[in-house]
Design a protein around this motif. Structure first.
Motif, PDB file in Angstrom:
ATOM      1  N   GLY A 181       0.813  -1.203   0.000  1.00  0.00           N
ATOM      2  CA  GLY A 181       0.000   0.000   0.000  1.00  0.00           C
ATOM      3  C   GLY A 181       0.846   1.252   0.000  1.00  0.00           C
ATOM      4  N   LEU A 182       0.309   2.313  -0.602  1.00  0.00           N
ATOM      5  CA  LEU A 182       0.909   3.637  -0.548  1.00  0.00           C
ATOM      6  C   LEU A 182      -0.103   4.581   0.072  1.00  0.00           C
ATOM      7  N   ALA A 183       0.305   5.249   1.143  1.00  0.00           N
ATOM      8  CA  ALA A 183      -0.576   6.181   1.826  1.00  0.00           C
ATOM      9  C   ALA A 183       0.164   7.487   2.060  1.00  0.00           C
ATOM     10  N   GLY A 184      -0.610   8.545   2.280  1.00  0.00           N
ATOM     11  CA  GLY A 184      -0.022   9.855   2.524  1.00  0.00           C
ATOM     12  C   GLY A 184      -0.955  10.936   2.032  1.00  0.00           C
ATOM     13  N   SER A 185      -0.705  12.163   2.441  1.00  0.00           N
ATOM     14  CA  SER A 185      -1.553  13.279   2.044  1.00  0.00           C
ATOM     15  C   SER A 185      -1.355  13.604   0.570  1.00  0.00           C
ATOM     16  N   ASN A 186      -2.254  14.423   0.027  1.00  0.00           N
ATOM     17  CA  ASN A 186      -2.091  14.878  -1.357  1.00  0.00           C
ATOM     18  C   ASN A 186      -0.768  15.622  -1.502  1.00  0.00           C
ATOM     19  N   GLY A 187      -0.046  15.331  -2.578  1.00  0.00           N
ATOM     20  CA  GLY A 187       1.233  15.968  -2.808  1.00  0.00           C
ATOM     21  C   GLY A 187       2.399  15.343  -2.075  1.00  0.00           C
ATOM     22  N   SER A 188       2.177  14.184  -1.478  1.00  0.00           N
ATOM     23  CA  SER A 188       3.239  13.544  -0.688  1.00  0.00           C
ATOM     24  C   SER A 188       4.240  12.774  -1.541  1.00  0.00           C
ATOM     25  N   GLY A 189       3.921  12.549  -2.816  1.00  0.00           N
ATOM     26  CA  GLY A 189       4.843  11.835  -3.700  1.00  0.00           C
ATOM     27  C   GLY A 189       4.346  10.475  -4.156  1.00  0.00           C
ATOM     28  N   LYS A 190       3.141  10.085  -3.744  1.00  0.00           N
ATOM     29  CA  LYS A 190       2.631   8.760  -4.092  1.00  0.00           C
ATOM     30  C   LYS A 190       2.479   8.587  -5.609  1.00  0.00           C
ATOM     31  N   SER A 191       1.788   9.533  -6.232  1.00  0.00           N
ATOM     32  CA  SER A 191       1.561   9.429  -7.675  1.00  0.00           C
ATOM     33  C   SER A 191       2.863   9.565  -8.447  1.00  0.00           C
ATOM     34  N   THR A 192       3.773  10.400  -7.950  1.00  0.00           N
ATOM     35  CA  THR A 192       5.079  10.523  -8.605  1.00  0.00           C
ATOM     36  C   THR A 192       5.796   9.191  -8.603  1.00  0.00           C
ATOM     37  N   LEU A 193       5.785   8.497  -7.479  1.00  0.00           N
ATOM     38  CA  LEU A 193       6.426   7.188  -7.407  1.00  0.00           C
ATOM     39  C   LEU A 193       5.814   6.222  -8.404  1.00  0.00           C
ATOM     40  N   LEU A 194       4.490   6.198  -8.510  1.00  0.00           N
ATOM     41  CA  LEU A 194       3.852   5.278  -9.452  1.00  0.00           C
ATOM     42  C   LEU A 194       4.150   5.663 -10.895  1.00  0.00           C
ATOM     43  N   ARG A 195       4.195   6.953 -11.194  1.00  0.00           N
ATOM     44  CA  ARG A 195       4.532   7.363 -12.560  1.00  0.00           C
ATOM     45  C   ARG A 195       5.954   6.952 -12.925  1.00  0.00           C
ATOM     46  N   LEU A 196       6.867   7.023 -11.970  1.00  0.00           N
ATOM     47  CA  LEU A 196       8.236   6.590 -12.234  1.00  0.00           C
ATOM     48  C   LEU A 196       8.288   5.087 -12.476  1.00  0.00           C
ATOM     49  N   LEU A 197       7.549   4.327 -11.686  1.00  0.00           N
ATOM     50  CA  LEU A 197       7.528   2.875 -11.859  1.00  0.00           C
ATOM     51  C   LEU A 197       6.878   2.478 -13.181  1.00  0.00           C
ATOM     52  N   ALA A 198       5.848   3.229 -13.583  1.00  0.00           N
ATOM     53  CA  ALA A 198       5.182   2.964 -14.857  1.00  0.00           C
ATOM     54  C   ALA A 198       5.951   3.557 -16.028  1.00  0.00           C
ATOM     55  N   GLN A 199       7.010   4.303 -15.735  1.00  0.00           N
ATOM     56  CA  GLN A 199       7.888   4.919 -16.732  1.00  0.00           C
ATOM     57  C   GLN A 199       7.162   5.940 -17.601  1.00  0.00           C
ATOM     58  N   VAL A 200       6.147   6.560 -17.008  1.00  0.00           N
ATOM     59  CA  VAL A 200       5.531   7.728 -17.626  1.00  0.00           C
ATOM     60  C   VAL A 200       6.501   8.901 -17.543  1.00  0.00           C
ATOM     61  N   GLU A 201       7.299   8.930 -16.475  1.00  0.00           N
ATOM     62  CA  GLU A 201       8.355   9.916 -16.303  1.00  0.00           C
ATOM     63  C   GLU A 201       9.656   9.186 -15.981  1.00  0.00           C
ATOM     64  N   ARG A 202      10.763   9.859 -16.262  1.00  0.00           N
ATOM     65  CA  ARG A 202      12.065   9.269 -15.960  1.00  0.00           C
ATOM     66  C   ARG A 202      12.513   9.670 -14.552  1.00  0.00           C
ATOM     67  N   PRO A 203      13.068   8.747 -13.804  1.00  0.00           N
ATOM     68  CA  PRO A 203      13.634   9.121 -12.501  1.00  0.00           C
ATOM     69  C   PRO A 203      14.950   9.874 -12.684  1.00  0.00           C
TER      70      PRO A 203
END
Length: 208
Positions: A31-53
């Motif tokens: 699970g990923l939890a945290g407030s809005n803007g905490s980095g959860k979606s960024t982490l998933l986008r990096l894993l999905a390679q929508v963005e480059r780390p």
């Protein structure tokens, strides 16, 4: 086994995700939890390679998969926060094109269409769908290739009522058959039901 090693990201010199490392075995949901803007979606986008780390690596079954299109199309299924459907295309066309992009041929899988109630929507253009309908199409696109790893970013947000329990039941079966999943949610009951462990992010950093 999915292994994430020191994955990080900055925008305009501001670090939005400090180096994150974890491992996810087969048959487990993290699970990923945290407030809005905490980095959860960024982490998933990096894993999905929508963005480059900016740094770090991602391994699956011991092999680095950053830039691996075969992994992205056949092993990974990703449901982003926003459906991102092409407005001029029908639901059926969206699904068929994505299935082809994954290197698959033949009819759309009937069990996926049934799970998400998409048969009556196949001829509708994406811009005629409600938010809940678009979410169902987005989930179906993630499932078309029969992936072994799912990344789900608020997958039940806005989902039409009856489909949330159906989806959660299906995901429990997916995990029982050895699939792996990262589940991002603001709902504690969903995290408790699906996840063996929960990572909590705040201001881009993992909380201990």
């Amino acid at each position: 086994m999915l292994e994430v090693r020191g994955l990080c990201k900055s925008y305009g010199g501001r670090q939005v995700l400090a180096p994150v490392s974890f491992a996810l075995p087969p048959g487990q949901c993290l699970g990923l939890a945290g407030s809005n803007g905490s980095g959860k979606s960024t982490l998933l986008r990096l894993l999905a390679q929508v963005e480059r780390p900016d740094g770090g690596n991602v391994l699956y079954q011991g092999r680095g998969v950053l830039g691996d299109r075969q992994f992205l199309r056949r092993t990974l299924g990703y449901v982003p926060q926003q459906a991102g459907l092409a407005p001029g295309l029908s639901v059926e066309r969206q699904l068929v094109l994505w299935q082809r992009a994954c290197g698959l041929a033949g009819a759309l899988p009937g069990d996926v269409l049934e799970l998400l109630g998409l048969e009556p929507l196949l001829r509708r253009p994406a811009d005629a769908l409600s938010g809940g309908m678009a979410r169902r199409v987005s989930i179906a696109m993630a499932l078309l290739s029969r992936p072994r790893l799912l990344l789900m970013d608020e997958a039940t947000a806005g989902l039409d009522g009856a489909y949330t329990p159906r989806l959660l039941d299906w995901l429990e079966g997916f995990l029982a058959q050895g699939g792996s999943m990262i589940w991002c949610s603001h709902h504690p009951d969903e995290l408790e039901r699906l996840c063996g462990a929960v990572l909590r992010l705040e201001e881009g950093r993992l909380l201990e």
